[in-house]
Design an enzyme around this catalytic site. Structure first.
Site, PDB file in Angstrom:
ATOM      1  N   SER A  38     -40.104  95.325 116.842  1.00 24.55           N
ATOM      2  CA  SER A  38     -38.819  94.578 117.640  1.00 24.55           C
ATOM      3  C   SER A  38     -39.620  93.240 118.271  1.00 24.55           C
ATOM      4  CB  SER A  38     -37.955  95.294 118.408  1.00 24.55           C
ATOM      5  OG  SER A  38     -38.546  95.726 119.477  1.00 24.55           O
ATOM      6  N   HIS A  39     -38.668  92.256 118.846  1.00 22.10           N
ATOM      7  CA  HIS A  39     -39.244  91.193 119.663  1.00 22.10           C
ATOM      8  C   HIS A  39     -39.942  91.780 120.814  1.00 22.10           C
ATOM      9  CE1 HIS A  39     -38.932  88.043 122.679  1.00 22.10           C
ATOM     10  NE2 HIS A  39     -39.332  87.124 121.716  1.00 22.10           N
TER      11      HIS A  39
END
Length: 186
Positions: free
Chosen positions: A144-145
């Site tokens: 994920s970011h």
């Protein structure tokens, strides 16, 4: 039209009718503005919703999850209220003070060295990360970011906690163990 920003509370057919007739029932604008402000106060909604979803009722649930919603699956409440489990996003262990933020526009509230807690992040959050001592998110995975940027900056991160934003509040003291994927509330 002379109604400024209120034009955004009208439907296109109402605008066209108003342009033709020159009059409009203005009561609908105040009702729609009230509803807009009520729904604007909602926290970020779950990314996965299964079944009938009532956002205002969901918001009142102190044990709500923001990663998924399924009314047919019972909510698991941890017996250890002092620990939040998530996914190891970026290694490192740090103790600090929590700052819960809902939107990247609130980034000026994050003081250097505080632990950023939010439902999820995207590229808009990136400029805020260097001020944070650690990152905790409700939604996320190793790719994920939040996890990727935290690893690049060497900041501990625990992602995919499910309900960290509802279990913690700004000012809480926590220990973040990004390698184990756990947060201990002090």
């Amino acid at each position: 039209m002379g109604i400024g920003e209120d034009v955004f509370f009208l439907y296109i057919d109402e605008i066209l009718t108003w342009l033709v007739r020159g009059s409009l029932d203005m009561d609908c604008i105040s009702i729609r503005r009230t509803n807009y402000l009520k729904y604007k106060q909602l926290p970020p909604l779950p990314s996965i919703i299964r079944g009938r979803f009532e956002p205002l009722k969901w918001m009142e649930d102190p044990n709500r999850r923001v990663d998924y919603y399924d009314p047919y699956i019972p909510v698991e409440i941890s017996t250890n209220s002092e620990m939040i489990e998530g996914i190891a996003g970026s290694a490192g262990r740090i103790e600090g003070t929590v700052r819960v933020l809902s939107h990247p526009e609130e980034g000026s509230q994050l003081l250097p060295g505080e632990i950023l807690v939010t439902s999820t992040t995207n590229v808009g959050w990136t400029p805020i990360f260097p001020k944070a001592a650690a990152i905790i998110t409700d939604i996320g995975a190793p790719l994920s970011h939040a996890a990727i940027v935290a690893r690049e900056l060497g900041i501990p991160a625990v992602v995919g906690c499910g309900n960290a934003t509802t279990r913690m509040k700004t000012g809480d003291k926590v220990i973040v163990d990004g390698g184990q994927g756990i947060v201990l509330i002090r």
